[in-house]
Design an enzyme around this catalytic site. Structure first.
Site: not given
Length: 591
Positions: A29, A31, A33, A37, A106, A234, A293, A365-366
């Site tokens: 990150d 910034n 928040d 990013d 992706d 995907d 995928e 990520h899964d």
């Protein structure tokens, strides 16, 4: 097929490459928040270059309502403001290319967000010009679609999975969603249902409509013209559905049917991917990477998808090996049998030996963190089991994928309660299982072991507050063990998981047998040792790995044959040819 549409079967650059997956929300990150990013990624490129990876794969960074953390796209030709701007993306892409790396986007085109303009127009009614861009169907004959109930937060939509019994019976077929409940959503305004294999906010595109396909190909060309180097696609094998949408066999709970025979590798999927190749990739001078995928893909289909002569995709992600420890569902945890893992990976190695290509992964990520799943994430064995797992994977034939933090040996995270769980899939499973009478504590144990949030906790850069990921409050809490497991500590320690991954990647780049060698499984019936050879021309590599926390003797004949053969990579210091220490891995090279 035209020759310019073919990839060289032997020298394709991606065969010797290593891909690194970035989950932008959780990587870095810039910034404050609390959300990662594009500028944060750009600032960390030198770390990735030093690791040695060749390709970066970005999980979706397109505009999205974030119902499924970006896999619900509302605009395919822009950047989600949480992540930055198109100018930020262009700077990232240029910086990647300046370092000699490539960047893969992706591509999520089985479905869109329900906030995408295509779907908004489609929802205007049966006479909408884009009605047929999605799978709209009237209520089942004899059903009652008047039920009211809590459903999607989208205005005017009622979830078929939570309606009254009458409305539930009116859904066009009995398919269940991957994210629990019905795969059909009732639209009050038009009185019809639309199909969503995932969240109700992710309506499935109708690829039977050629206008849909052309719109997808156009957006792909737009990104390639911008300079990206390919796509990870995907759930791309779900894009072709049986147009009759038949009922599926009922699941064990009797609530929903299994529609997968009618949409996994459906009737026109090869036709669609060949058309995509012709329309998007053929004739381009760039050497691009395409990986599909494909949940539920068979080896036989994978041979077709990845045969260069057919012009579909370069490789597929298959899920067989990461489903071997499932019980009734992915959240019903069962111990892994090593012989099952060897049989599965070995079958894919031999099945794609002559035609096609493997993609190699433990994490994404899964998936939960592999060191917590198949290794030992305790302080004594975490490093060695993580490096053993990396060694076994990277020495198979195929292109390895490293998921962010895997090179640090990041572990699953502690989740004290369901309130700590963010993932839509896990929360849906919890609600459905508890409603069905399962013990909430047992259900939560399954989520702790298998939930996708394990992969999504912020990247652990250093030992400071929030692990150096952000100066703000992270969107998902940082794993408390970041004080000891972090990039700064790993880079400083030559025996860390990070440096072992650097050595693995360097070996792939320098040793042709890793890329091109044939594969022979050894000790197929051994429940503790994983062993195989890779042979190319005059070079043979032997890989030996101990999948247990105990010392295991090496079979005498194997130990004798390889006792004096030089070690090119190991994770446990000086070796004893007759025994493998807990979680030890070795690679020997004979020329």
């Amino acid at each position: 097929m035209a020759l310019d549409g073919l990839r060289d079967a032997h020298d394709a650059w991606w065969k010797s490459a290593v891909v690194y997956q970035i989950y932008p929300r959780s990587f870095a990150d810039s910034n404050g928040d609390g959300i990662g990013d594009l500028a944060g990624i750009t600032a960390r490129l030198d770390y990735l270059k030093e690791l040695g990876v060749d390709v970066l794969w970005l999980s979706p960074v397109y505009p999205s309502p974030q119902d499924d953390n970006g896999y619900d796209i509302s605009d395919y030709r822009d950047i989600e403001p949480l992540f930055g701007t198109l100018a930020d993306f262009d700077r990232l892409l240029a910086s990647v290319h300046e370092r000699g790396m490539r960047l893969v986007m992706d591509l999520v085109v089985n479905h869109t967000s329900d906030e995408h303009p295509w779907f908004r127009e489609s929802r205007e009614g049966p006479n909408s010009a884009k009605r047929d861009w999605y799978w709209w169907r009237p209520a089942r004959k004899g059903g009652d679609a008047t039920g009211e109930g809590a459903g999607s937060e989208s205005a005017g939509l009622v979830s078929a999975g939570s309606e009254s019994a009458g409305s539930e019976s009116a859904a066009p077929n009995n398919w269940g969603s991957f994210f629990s409940g019905s795969a059909w959503q009732h639209d009050v305004a038009s009185g019809e249902y639309y199909l969503h294999l995932f969240s109700p906010k992710q309506p499935d595109l109708n690829w039977e409509n050629p206008q849909v396909r052309q719109a997808v190909y156009a957006l792909m060309r737009w990104w390639l013209d911008r300079g990206v180097d390919g796509f990870r696609m995907d759930v791309i094998n779900l894009i072709s559905k049986d147009p009759d949408l038949p009922d599926g066999a009922l699941h064990g709970d009797g609530l929903y049917g299994d529609g997968s025979p009618y949409y996994i590798c459906g009737p026109r999927v090869h036709e669609y991917l060949q058309e995509m190749h012709r329309e998007v990739f053929a004739g381009r001078p760039e050497r691009l990477l395409t990986v599909g995928e494909m949940p539920g893909v068979t080896l036989e289909h994978a041979r077709l998808f990845t045969d260069p002569a057919r012009g579909e995709v370069d490789m597929v992600f298959q899920f067989e090996h990461v489903g071997l420890d499932f019980g009734r569902s992915k959240f019903d945890v069962r111990p892994l049998r090593l012989t099952d893992l060897k049989a599965s990976l070995g079958r894919w190695q031999s099945g794609l030996a002559e035609v096609g290509w493997n993609s190699l992964y433990w994490n994404n990520h899964d998936q939960p963190r592999i060191v917590s799943r198949f290794g030992d994430d305790g302080p004594e064995h975490r490093v060695r089991s993580a490096t053993m797992l990396g060694t076994v994977l990277h020495l198979h034939r195929g292109t390895p994928y490293v998921y962010q933090g895997e090179e640090l040996g990041m572990t699953n995270a502690p989740f004290a309660s369901i309130e700590d769980v963010h993932d839509i899939e896990a929360r849906g499973h919890y609600a459905q299982a508890v409603r069905a009478g399962e013990d909430p504590a047992r259900v939560l144990d399954g989520l702790r072991a298998r939930g996708r949030d394990n992969a999504r906790t912020p990247m652990q850069w250093d030992a400071s507050e929030h692990a150096g990921f952000t100066t703000g409050i992270p969107w998902l809490p940082v794993n408390p063990n970041h004080t000891t497991i972090n990039a700064a500590a790993a880079v400083a320690d030559p025996e860390s998981v990070y440096h072992h991954y650097r050595r693995l990647i360097a070996l792939r780049h320098s040793e042709p047998a890793v890329v091109h060698g044939d594969f022979t499984m050894l000790l197929a019936d051994d429940e503790r040792l994983y062993a195989f050879t890779r042979r190319y021309r005059d070079t043979t590599l032997l890989v030996l790995a101990n999948f247990t926390g105990e010392a295991v003797p090496v079979p005498a004949d194997l130990a004798a044959e390889w006792a004096d053969v030089p070690l090119v990579l190991g994770n446990a210091g000086p070796i004893d040819a007759t025994v493998l220490r807990p979680w030890e891995a070795r690679v020997h090279r004979r020329v």
